[in-house]
Design a protein around this motif. Sequence first.
Motif, PDB file in Angstrom:
ATOM      1  N   GLY A 225       0.776  -1.238   0.000  1.00  0.00           N
ATOM      2  CA  GLY A 225       0.000   0.000   0.000  1.00  0.00           C
ATOM      3  C   GLY A 225       0.803   1.283   0.000  1.00  0.00           C
ATOM      4  O   GLY A 225       1.971   1.338  -0.420  1.00  0.00           O
ATOM      5  N   VAL A 230       3.551   1.106  -3.250  1.00  0.00           N
ATOM      6  CA  VAL A 230       2.962   2.307  -3.851  1.00  0.00           C
ATOM      7  C   VAL A 230       3.717   3.560  -3.425  1.00  0.00           C
ATOM      8  O   VAL A 230       3.933   4.469  -4.231  1.00  0.00           O
ATOM      9  CB  VAL A 230       1.456   2.404  -3.496  1.00  0.00           C
ATOM     10  CG1 VAL A 230       0.917   3.790  -3.807  1.00  0.00           C
ATOM     11  CG2 VAL A 230       0.658   1.339  -4.249  1.00  0.00           C
TER      12      VAL A 230
ATOM     13  N   ARG B 102       1.341  13.050  -1.548  1.00  0.00           N
ATOM     14  CA  ARG B 102       0.514  13.127  -2.751  1.00  0.00           C
ATOM     15  C   ARG B 102      -0.383  11.898  -2.905  1.00  0.00           C
ATOM     16  O   ARG B 102      -1.547  12.025  -3.285  1.00  0.00           O
ATOM     17  CB  ARG B 102       1.383  13.301  -4.004  1.00  0.00           C
ATOM     18  CG  ARG B 102       0.601  13.831  -5.194  1.00  0.00           C
ATOM     19  CD  ARG B 102       1.504  14.593  -6.138  1.00  0.00           C
ATOM     20  NE  ARG B 102       2.351  13.713  -6.901  1.00  0.00           N
ATOM     21  CZ  ARG B 102       2.138  13.398  -8.195  1.00  0.00           C
ATOM     22  NH1 ARG B 102       1.092  13.894  -8.818  1.00  0.00           N
ATOM     23  NH2 ARG B 102       2.947  12.623  -8.831  1.00  0.00           N
ATOM     24  N   ILE B 103       0.118  10.734  -2.594  1.00  0.00           N
ATOM     25  CA  ILE B 103      -0.705   9.539  -2.745  1.00  0.00           C
ATOM     26  C   ILE B 103      -1.796   9.510  -1.673  1.00  0.00           C
ATOM     27  O   ILE B 103      -2.942   9.145  -1.946  1.00  0.00           O
ATOM     28  CB  ILE B 103       0.146   8.238  -2.715  1.00  0.00           C
ATOM     29  CG1 ILE B 103      -0.713   7.011  -3.050  1.00  0.00           C
ATOM     30  CG2 ILE B 103       0.824   8.025  -1.364  1.00  0.00           C
ATOM     31  CD1 ILE B 103      -1.138   6.950  -4.481  1.00  0.00           C
ATOM     32  N   HIS B 104      -1.446   9.961  -0.478  1.00  0.00           N
ATOM     33  CA  HIS B 104      -2.458   9.984   0.586  1.00  0.00           C
ATOM     34  C   HIS B 104      -3.512  11.056   0.320  1.00  0.00           C
ATOM     35  O   HIS B 104      -4.688  10.867   0.614  1.00  0.00           O
ATOM     36  CB  HIS B 104      -1.787  10.173   1.949  1.00  0.00           C
ATOM     37  CG  HIS B 104      -0.975   8.979   2.365  1.00  0.00           C
ATOM     38  ND1 HIS B 104       0.390   8.929   2.230  1.00  0.00           N
ATOM     39  CD2 HIS B 104      -1.341   7.775   2.856  1.00  0.00           C
ATOM     40  CE1 HIS B 104       0.823   7.746   2.639  1.00  0.00           C
ATOM     41  NE2 HIS B 104      -0.198   7.025   3.027  1.00  0.00           N
ATOM     42  N   MET B 107      -5.835   9.517  -2.255  1.00  0.00           N
ATOM     43  CA  MET B 107      -6.713   8.509  -1.633  1.00  0.00           C
ATOM     44  C   MET B 107      -7.819   9.189  -0.832  1.00  0.00           C
ATOM     45  O   MET B 107      -8.985   8.815  -0.916  1.00  0.00           O
ATOM     46  CB  MET B 107      -5.891   7.593  -0.712  1.00  0.00           C
ATOM     47  CG  MET B 107      -4.893   6.709  -1.448  1.00  0.00           C
ATOM     48  SD  MET B 107      -3.601   6.025  -0.355  1.00  0.00           S
ATOM     49  CE  MET B 107      -4.564   4.790   0.546  1.00  0.00           C
ATOM     50  N   MET B 150     -11.938   2.474  -4.705  1.00  0.00           N
ATOM     51  CA  MET B 150     -10.895   1.983  -5.607  1.00  0.00           C
ATOM     52  C   MET B 150     -11.480   1.598  -6.960  1.00  0.00           C
ATOM     53  O   MET B 150     -10.924   1.928  -8.016  1.00  0.00           O
ATOM     54  CB  MET B 150     -10.215   0.777  -4.941  1.00  0.00           C
ATOM     55  CG  MET B 150      -9.401  -0.095  -5.842  1.00  0.00           C
ATOM     56  SD  MET B 150     -10.375  -1.535  -6.382  1.00  0.00           S
ATOM     57  CE  MET B 150      -9.538  -1.924  -7.904  1.00  0.00           C
ATOM     58  N   LEU B 183      -2.225   4.197  -8.871  1.00  0.00           N
ATOM     59  CA  LEU B 183      -1.598   3.801  -7.609  1.00  0.00           C
ATOM     60  C   LEU B 183      -2.513   4.027  -6.412  1.00  0.00           C
ATOM     61  O   LEU B 183      -2.500   3.250  -5.452  1.00  0.00           O
ATOM     62  CB  LEU B 183      -0.279   4.571  -7.423  1.00  0.00           C
ATOM     63  CG  LEU B 183       0.825   4.231  -8.434  1.00  0.00           C
ATOM     64  CD1 LEU B 183       1.998   5.193  -8.300  1.00  0.00           C
ATOM     65  CD2 LEU B 183       1.296   2.789  -8.258  1.00  0.00           C
ATOM     66  N   ALA B 187      -3.468   1.249  -3.791  1.00  0.00           N
ATOM     67  CA  ALA B 187      -3.206   1.456  -2.365  1.00  0.00           C
ATOM     68  C   ALA B 187      -4.479   1.278  -1.540  1.00  0.00           C
ATOM     69  O   ALA B 187      -4.448   0.705  -0.443  1.00  0.00           O
ATOM     70  CB  ALA B 187      -2.614   2.846  -2.140  1.00  0.00           C
TER      71      ALA B 187
END
Lengths: 373, 373
Positions: A225, A230, B102-104, B107, B150, B183, B187
């Motif tokens: 994750g 990721v 950035r990924i969080h 999400m 997702m 991604l 994730a």
Amino acid sequence: MYMASFMHSSVALFPHLSPSSSTSSSLPPVSSMAGVRAPTHSFSVAAVGRPASQAVEIDATAPATSTAEAAAEFDFKGYMLGKAAAVNRALDLAVPLAYPERIHEAMRYSLLVGGKRVRPVLCIAACELVGGDEDQAMPSACAVEMIHTMSLIHDDLPCMDNDDFRRGQPACHRAYGEPVAVLAGDALLALAFSHLADPANYPPARPIPPYLLVRAVGELARCIGSEGLVAGQVVDLDSTGVTESIGLDLLEFIHIHKTAILLEASVVIGAIIGGGLDREVERLRQYARCIGLLFQVVDDILDLTKSSSELGKTAGKDLASDKTTYPKLLGLEKSRELAGDLLRDAKLHLQGFDSRKAAPLLHLANYIAYRQK
Amino acid sequence: MYMASFMHSSVALFPHLSPSSSTSSSLPPVSSMAGVRAPTHSFSVAAVGRPASQAVEIDATAPATSTAEAAAEFDFKGYMLGKAAAVNRALDLAVPLAYPERIHEAMRYSLLVGGKRVRPVLCIAACELVGGDEDQAMPSACAVEMIHTMSLIHDDLPCMDNDDFRRGQPACHRAYGEPVAVLAGDALLALAFSHLADPANYPPARPIPPYLLVRAVGELARCIGSEGLVAGQVVDLDSTGVTESIGLDLLEFIHIHKTAILLEASVVIGAIIGGGLDREVERLRQYARCIGLLFQVVDDILDLTKSSSELGKTAGKDLASDKTTYPKLLGLEKSRELAGDLLRDAKLHLQGFDSRKAAPLLHLANYIAYRQK
């Protein structure tokens, strides 16, 4: 961060990367031998076939004598061949060609093409080391390979690395189209968990206690994750084109998360499933962290020092793409020293285990360090 | 296939879909009320607010008297508001804004935008029905919403449905770029499992036995993979542009897998975590299958019968895109009959449970049937 300790130790050069060692063996590549279902992607275990005493001479201070003796008697090539063949059979059964056929074809296409099966073998070896057996480890071994394959399928997508080829054949999205590739990755990600968590996949006489399955699921999920694979990919994406600002810490973060963390999960999950004590699991985690980073450092060195024909893929890609690598940041010699440190530390973490049972993991560390491509 | 039984029963028209019922209530939409963190996406529970005796009159033969009485006293609106607010708080905590940000952010952007939270509420309601509580159900409730989100993120990708907007705001890939969207979906998929399998997420005084967590993980994984959500999407992709060959069986396959299966998993996982007996879990599975398909049949009817302003999204899209729908295959009246059958059957599967405790699921079935958008 364990980088600090690696960087301060003094280690000799990496002998396997010298011209003499690369030609020192006449053993055939594993994939040319019977029983392995991986004809399109060969790898050499030549260097691993040499006596372990030679392997450990890169650090004479390592207290590895008994381990080295046991390792010297160990048929690593036979072990790898046998385990890879068993993994391939299990993966074949894990993804039957059910309806809807197209998605299952795509999953099988990417999953069964072969590859070294390093992650599943690490998982099985760790399980066996702490007292479990191959049948108990196999669902987890398949699961980590499914995750590895899924990450390759999504990595290769046009919007990601845009790679048309993988393991010598068209990438999944080239063969089945982008939508199916996205979905095949998603399906493999999900299948890893259903395969791992299904009690029917374990030997009835030696079932895995549910609390261990729950721990294994947690370990696998975390390694994928936003704080695992990721995370590494996102930071890598963000770093593209801004190479001047990438330092050693950031490079290490990327590689630990993009590469090392799944190797770590493979070993740790194997040890959990095998019923390892907490301290055994943690020692093996440390071992795995070392070989995970080692894997990437050696990759960087090989890209710089080998020809395309030797690697079986385009050499010098890192330099051409201005990618930050260990040799670029540290220089080639320091990178070799780092690799030597990591190999030595990996072996130190195997001390205390039964040396005969630890031989596969010892040889796997050597294999990762000494591989020629 | 349970389609057969649905198609042979005789049921009156669906009253909620008549013009009178759509204007029969002045209750505000849930999202305009305090406590719900979902300002951009409203849904009306107006129809659900009517007495249950009216709701069940679509089939006078249903033995629902005691259930109806209990349901009539139940504050569904308050229940939905309370649960949705709790779910939103839990989701907020489940995805902290950690590094790499950035990924969080991506999400959280897709996960916390709101939506009806039907799946998490189904999960909690099923858990409470069999004797569990909200705190025990919450990790699973969050997990099913993560999976739902997702699937939306990946569905919206340019290579998939190529939707630029979702829930009234730019789709994830429009806001964060395609690579991050791929991604972020991966994730969230992984996070669903780590969140579900982490013992620290459960009330210390009422932990969930590991064997139930293992069952829940298996249920969730199967509903996503190549025999679940992904199967529905692949068959849907393969059916695009070949509408003349799509029959009722194929349409049902697509919808059961694209839509119904995650509603089913939400209910079943809630029942497993709540310690439901096997026969209770299976009854609730049957209930969930009915409301899952009902959800899609009603969607198709609304698309045909409502204006864009009433739906809050483009109406008539199915007709314009020549998409196969229930009204297209069965006609509008038969589609309403099918919806009536599914609602009645769903309620039949709740018989035998404590009617007071079953009230939330009864009302959720009504809500799905009677929603106006």
